[in-house]
Scaffold this motif. Structure first.
Motif, PDB file in Angstrom:
ATOM      1  N   PHE A  79      22.096  82.841  55.546  1.00  0.00           N
ATOM      2  CA  PHE A  79      22.351  81.406  55.633  1.00  0.00           C
ATOM      3  C   PHE A  79      22.809  80.787  54.312  1.00  0.00           C
ATOM      4  O   PHE A  79      23.122  79.594  54.266  1.00  0.00           O
ATOM      5  CB  PHE A  79      21.074  80.684  56.079  1.00  0.00           C
ATOM      6  CG  PHE A  79      20.493  81.193  57.363  1.00  0.00           C
ATOM      7  CD1 PHE A  79      21.102  80.930  58.570  1.00  0.00           C
ATOM      8  CD2 PHE A  79      19.329  81.952  57.365  1.00  0.00           C
ATOM      9  CE1 PHE A  79      20.585  81.397  59.764  1.00  0.00           C
ATOM     10  CE2 PHE A  79      18.782  82.418  58.547  1.00  0.00           C
ATOM     11  CZ  PHE A  79      19.412  82.151  59.749  1.00  0.00           C
ATOM     12  N   LEU A  80      22.845  81.576  53.262  1.00  0.00           N
ATOM     13  CA  LEU A  80      23.060  81.018  51.928  1.00  0.00           C
ATOM     14  C   LEU A  80      24.460  80.427  51.762  1.00  0.00           C
ATOM     15  O   LEU A  80      25.460  81.036  52.125  1.00  0.00           O
ATOM     16  CB  LEU A  80      22.858  82.112  50.878  1.00  0.00           C
ATOM     17  CG  LEU A  80      22.820  81.645  49.422  1.00  0.00           C
ATOM     18  CD1 LEU A  80      21.584  80.791  49.164  1.00  0.00           C
ATOM     19  CD2 LEU A  80      22.830  82.852  48.489  1.00  0.00           C
ATOM     20  N   ILE A  81      24.519  79.225  51.196  1.00  0.00           N
ATOM     21  CA  ILE A  81      25.772  78.613  50.771  1.00  0.00           C
ATOM     22  C   ILE A  81      25.893  78.859  49.273  1.00  0.00           C
ATOM     23  O   ILE A  81      25.077  78.373  48.496  1.00  0.00           O
ATOM     24  CB  ILE A  81      25.784  77.095  51.072  1.00  0.00           C
ATOM     25  CG1 ILE A  81      25.530  76.831  52.558  1.00  0.00           C
ATOM     26  CG2 ILE A  81      27.091  76.472  50.607  1.00  0.00           C
ATOM     27  CD1 ILE A  81      26.569  77.410  53.486  1.00  0.00           C
ATOM     28  N   ASP A  82      26.894  79.623  48.889  1.00  0.00           N
ATOM     29  CA  ASP A  82      26.995  80.079  47.503  1.00  0.00           C
ATOM     30  C   ASP A  82      27.630  79.005  46.617  1.00  0.00           C
ATOM     31  O   ASP A  82      28.802  79.078  46.241  1.00  0.00           O
ATOM     32  CB  ASP A  82      27.803  81.375  47.447  1.00  0.00           C
ATOM     33  CG  ASP A  82      27.713  82.037  46.073  1.00  0.00           C
ATOM     34  OD1 ASP A  82      26.814  81.648  45.295  1.00  0.00           O
ATOM     35  OD2 ASP A  82      28.526  82.932  45.792  1.00  0.00           O
ATOM     36  N   LEU A  83      26.815  77.997  46.303  1.00  0.00           N
ATOM     37  CA  LEU A  83      27.232  76.916  45.418  1.00  0.00           C
ATOM     38  C   LEU A  83      26.119  76.674  44.406  1.00  0.00           C
ATOM     39  O   LEU A  83      24.947  76.929  44.703  1.00  0.00           O
ATOM     40  CB  LEU A  83      27.478  75.627  46.213  1.00  0.00           C
ATOM     41  CG  LEU A  83      28.727  75.561  47.094  1.00  0.00           C
ATOM     42  CD1 LEU A  83      28.702  74.306  47.948  1.00  0.00           C
ATOM     43  CD2 LEU A  83      29.992  75.617  46.242  1.00  0.00           C
ATOM     44  N   PRO A  84      26.443  76.167  43.242  1.00  0.00           N
ATOM     45  CA  PRO A  84      25.385  75.835  42.280  1.00  0.00           C
ATOM     46  C   PRO A  84      24.565  74.646  42.755  1.00  0.00           C
ATOM     47  O   PRO A  84      25.051  73.798  43.509  1.00  0.00           O
ATOM     48  CB  PRO A  84      26.166  75.497  41.000  1.00  0.00           C
ATOM     49  CG  PRO A  84      27.529  75.095  41.463  1.00  0.00           C
ATOM     50  CD  PRO A  84      27.795  75.911  42.699  1.00  0.00           C
TER      51      PRO A  84
ATOM     52  N   VAL B 144      31.057  71.357  51.277  1.00  0.00           N
ATOM     53  CA  VAL B 144      29.936  72.125  51.817  1.00  0.00           C
ATOM     54  C   VAL B 144      30.177  72.436  53.288  1.00  0.00           C
ATOM     55  O   VAL B 144      29.971  73.566  53.745  1.00  0.00           O
ATOM     56  CB  VAL B 144      28.615  71.347  51.633  1.00  0.00           C
ATOM     57  CG1 VAL B 144      27.471  72.060  52.358  1.00  0.00           C
ATOM     58  CG2 VAL B 144      28.279  71.181  50.155  1.00  0.00           C
ATOM     59  N   GLN B 145      30.628  71.443  54.033  1.00  0.00           N
ATOM     60  CA  GLN B 145      30.856  71.640  55.461  1.00  0.00           C
ATOM     61  C   GLN B 145      31.960  72.668  55.726  1.00  0.00           C
ATOM     62  O   GLN B 145      31.854  73.484  56.648  1.00  0.00           O
ATOM     63  CB  GLN B 145      31.201  70.302  56.110  1.00  0.00           C
ATOM     64  CG  GLN B 145      31.189  70.338  57.627  1.00  0.00           C
ATOM     65  CD  GLN B 145      30.989  68.954  58.208  1.00  0.00           C
ATOM     66  OE1 GLN B 145      29.875  68.500  58.436  1.00  0.00           O
ATOM     67  NE2 GLN B 145      32.084  68.264  58.427  1.00  0.00           N
TER      68      GLN B 145
END
Length: 317
Positions: free
Chosen positions: A16-21, A34-35
């Motif tokens: 589920f990880l969104i790879d953003l800082p 993000v979307q």
């Protein structure tokens, strides 16, 4: 938390990880970015790998499609849609003069859920609730900034939104699903939160909604064995946020979000919270009865809930 080799292998990749800082940016441009990332993600391969082959003696699970749809809820939520004129909203409202108790609500941008949420706020006024309501429609909560990485973890936003309310200065906080409808004074519930640290609505464990591998990981992390320990319903859930053990509970919840895999089930956040409640069971008080009555027929159950003395009933949604 201390992880075994088995748990570490299962948790090597958070699906589920969104790879953003980490960031507390809530600008429209950021939410759209993000979307867009969320829309490129899929957990099908994880569900396919973890869903067991049926056997004559095995537990009959919900269909693989059921698991997949529930696990995809975070990815499929609408945070913002400027082309359709749909923007996130958040608001802190003082009800009937306000007070120290705070109710927290959140839902994705969707006409049905927004209508349920706003009608719940009006119902709180009607029953004489004196306190504050903090709600979000769309967007996502950012109490620490790390939550951008967990926005797609299914139903993870509940604890995050409670933490936002705590940062606003509230300590006795009650989460309600937007489909919940209040029937009578909530003061006894808030005094239970204040005096005992937690308010839990329990329900029967549904064994067909938990994959064997997810169950193993939850047991490894917390000792939780569903069916031997009661299951937490997250339709109504309260915490006194300033207690040390509650702070540790929330820290462990964030660790579960970092792993991601403990949320692979048909009731993602409920199994995770149930496992953590088991871990901290020494702090959990005796059950409080008649918190909520679920419904399939709104009008009939509305009357039943009133007559039987429930604080809430759950509307069809």
């Amino acid at each position: 938390m201390v992880f075994s080799v088995i748990t570490l292998l299962f948790a090597l990749s958070n699906p589920f990880l969104i790879d953003l800082p980490s960031t507390k940016d809530e600008s429209y441009e950021h939410l759209e970015n993000v979307q867009k990332i969320m829309q490129t993600k899929d957990v099908k391969k994880f569900v396919d790998q973890l869903y067991p082959q049926p056997t004559l003696l095995g537990v009959k699970l919900n269909t693989k499609e059921d698991f997949y749809c529930r696990c995809m809820r975070g990815f499929r939520q609408t945070l913002i849609d400027r082309k359709k004129g749909l923007y996130p909203k958040k608001e802190l409202i003082k009800i009937n003069g306000g007070g120290g108790d705070c109710i927290v609500l959140s839902c994705p941008i969707h006409p049905k859920y927004e209508s349920l949420l706003l009608s719940l706020v009006e119902a709180l006024r009607e029953i004489g609730f004196k306190g504050s309501v903090f709600y979000r429609i769309g967007g996502y909560p950012v109490p620490t900034g790390e939550e951008v990485r967990f926005v797609a973890v299914p139903y993870s936003f509940k604890i995050f939104t409670m933490l936002e309310a705590y940062q606003m200065g509230y300590k006795n906080i009650l989460w309600l699903d937007s489909a919940v409808y209040p029937m009578k004074s909530l003061d006894p519930l808030f005094r239970k939160i204040e005096n005992e640290g937690v308010l839990i609505s329990w329900k029967k464990f549904r064994k067909n909604g938990l994959l064997p591998e997810t169950q193993k990981v939850l047991k490894e992390l917390t000792g939780y064995e569903p069916g031997f320990f009661s299951h937490v319903s997250m339709q109504v859930f309260g915490l006194r946020m300033d207690l040390p053990w509650v702070g540790q509970f929330i820290d462990d919840y964030y660790e579960m979000c970092r792993l991601g895999t403990p949320f692979i089930s048909c009731y993602p956040e409920e199994h995770v919270i149930s496992a953590l409640v088991h871990k901290y069971r020494q702090y959990i008080p005796e059950p409080y009865s008649k918190i909520i009555l679920a419904s399939t027929d709104d009008n009939r159950f509305l009357m039943d809930a009133k007559q039987q003395g429930y604080h809430f009933f759950l509307r069809r949604h």
